[in-house]
Design a protein around this motif. Structure first.
Motif, short mmCIF file in Angstrom:
data_model
loop_
_atom_site.label_atom_id
_atom_site.label_comp_id
_atom_site.label_asym_id
_atom_site.label_seq_id
_atom_site.Cartn_x
_atom_site.Cartn_y
_atom_site.Cartn_z
N PHE A 46 6.39 2.34 6.67
CA PHE A 46 7.32 3.47 6.65
C PHE A 46 6.51 4.71 6.38
CE2 PHE A 46 9.52 6.66 4.21
CZ PHE A 46 10.58 6.95 5.04
N MET A 47 6.81 5.76 7.15
CA MET A 47 6.14 7.03 6.90
C MET A 47 7.07 8.17 7.28
SD MET A 47 3.69 6.55 10.16
CE MET A 47 3.98 4.81 10.06
N THR A 48 6.93 9.27 6.57
CA THR A 48 7.59 10.50 6.95
C THR A 48 6.52 11.37 7.59
OG1 THR A 48 9.17 10.33 5.14
CG2 THR A 48 8.84 12.52 6.10
N ILE A 49 6.77 11.77 8.84
CA ILE A 49 5.79 12.55 9.60
C ILE A 49 6.26 14.00 9.67
CG2 ILE A 49 4.59 12.81 11.81
CD1 ILE A 49 5.20 9.79 12.26
N ASP A 87 3.56 11.56 4.79
CA ASP A 87 3.75 11.52 3.35
C ASP A 87 5.23 11.35 3.02
OD1 ASP A 87 3.32 11.65 0.63
OD2 ASP A 87 2.91 13.79 0.58
N PRO A 88 5.59 10.20 2.49
CA PRO A 88 4.73 9.12 2.06
C PRO A 88 4.37 8.21 3.25
CG PRO A 88 6.98 8.52 1.59
CD PRO A 88 7.00 9.93 2.16
N PHE A 89 3.35 7.40 3.03
CA PHE A 89 3.00 6.31 3.94
C PHE A 89 2.98 5.05 3.08
CE2 PHE A 89 0.23 3.19 5.79
CZ PHE A 89 0.63 3.20 7.12
N THR A 90 3.85 4.12 3.40
CA THR A 90 3.93 2.88 2.65
C THR A 90 3.88 1.71 3.62
OG1 THR A 90 5.24 3.93 0.92
CG2 THR A 90 5.29 1.53 0.98
N ALA A 91 3.06 0.73 3.33
CA ALA A 91 2.97 -0.46 4.16
C ALA A 91 3.03 -1.70 3.27
CB ALA A 91 1.66 -0.47 4.95
N THR A 92 3.84 -2.65 3.69
CA THR A 92 3.90 -3.95 3.05
C THR A 92 3.34 -4.94 4.05
OG1 THR A 92 5.85 -3.33 1.79
CG2 THR A 92 5.41 -5.69 2.02
N TYR A 152 0.86 -1.19 0.00
CA TYR A 152 0.00 0.00 0.00
C TYR A 152 0.89 1.23 0.00
CZ TYR A 152 -3.35 3.48 1.76
OH TYR A 152 -4.16 4.58 1.91
N ASN A 153 0.58 2.18 -0.86
CA ASN A 153 1.32 3.44 -0.89
C ASN A 153 0.33 4.58 -0.96
OD1 ASN A 153 2.54 5.72 -2.87
ND2 ASN A 153 4.03 5.00 -1.37
N GLY A 154 0.55 5.57 -0.13
CA GLY A 154 -0.32 6.74 -0.13
C GLY A 154 0.21 7.78 0.85
N ASN A 155 -0.72 8.53 1.42
CA ASN A 155 -0.37 9.53 2.41
C ASN A 155 -1.57 9.74 3.32
OD1 ASN A 155 -2.09 11.71 1.23
ND2 ASN A 155 -0.66 11.44 -0.47
N ALA A 156 -1.35 10.51 4.38
CA ALA A 156 -2.45 10.77 5.30
C ALA A 156 -2.28 12.14 5.94
CB ALA A 156 -2.50 9.70 6.40
#
Length: 172
Positions: free
Chosen positions: A157-160, A134-139, A117-121
């Motif tokens: 993984f996410m950058t906050i 952003d980004p927010f990526t989950a495997t 999953y790749n996106g942002n929040a």
């Protein structure tokens, strides 16, 4: 000559049995589509319930087992620690909204599938702080356990980044 014939016969049997085993594990297009629909629902359950901080529904998707592994920004956690991290975050969360860019599936077998999953929040915390993830990526590695797809492994993984709320801040 007899040894050569025996070798060829054994080789043919081995190759045939390997090919038969391979074809048993291969999924048809329709089987993959059905699994993909099921897994999209599971990922959506995580997303929707994470947006409102519903820990019970989020936790239901993950495999409650000592073998579960969850990784969040490089920190490795067992099931209890992973769910505790979600609980701590949800306690300070007012709401959040995810936007999906991609949801990809890798089929390893009929019972094991990797979802990426790749996106942002955007998150609003109870104290008024606003965050961009952003980004927010989950495997997520899903395994079909007793007829239910459970995430047995996840790596997020996410950058906050805080979003400035000061009206004098020119970088908004």
């Amino acid at each position: 000559m007899k040894n050569l014939f025996s070798f060829i016969l054994i080789s043919i049997i081995m190759l045939t049995s390997c090919k038969e085993q391979e074809s048993k594990n291969e999924l048809s297009v329709s089987e993959k589509q059905k699994i993909e629909v099921d897994l999209r629902k599971r990922v959506q359950k995580i997303v929707e319930n994470s947006e409102i901080g519903n820990l019970e529904e989020v936790a239901e998707v993950y495999w409650d087992s000592p073998e579960f592994v969850g990784v969040t920004n490089g920190e490795i956690k067992n099931y209890e620690k992973y769910i505790e991290g979600d609980k701590e975050y949800f306690e300070i969360l007012n709401k959040q909204k995810f936007s999906e860019n991609d949801l990809l599936f890798t089929f390893l077998s009929k019972d094991i599938v990797i979802a990426t999953y790749n996106g942002n929040a955007l998150a609003d915390l109870n104290d008024g702080t606003k965050l961009r993830l952003d980004p927010f990526t989950a495997t997520l590695v899903f395994k079909n356990i007793d007829g239910t797809w459970k995430s047995v492994y996840t790596n997020e993984f996410m950058t906050i980044e805080p979003i400035a709320t000061d009206s004098t801040d020119i970088n908004k």
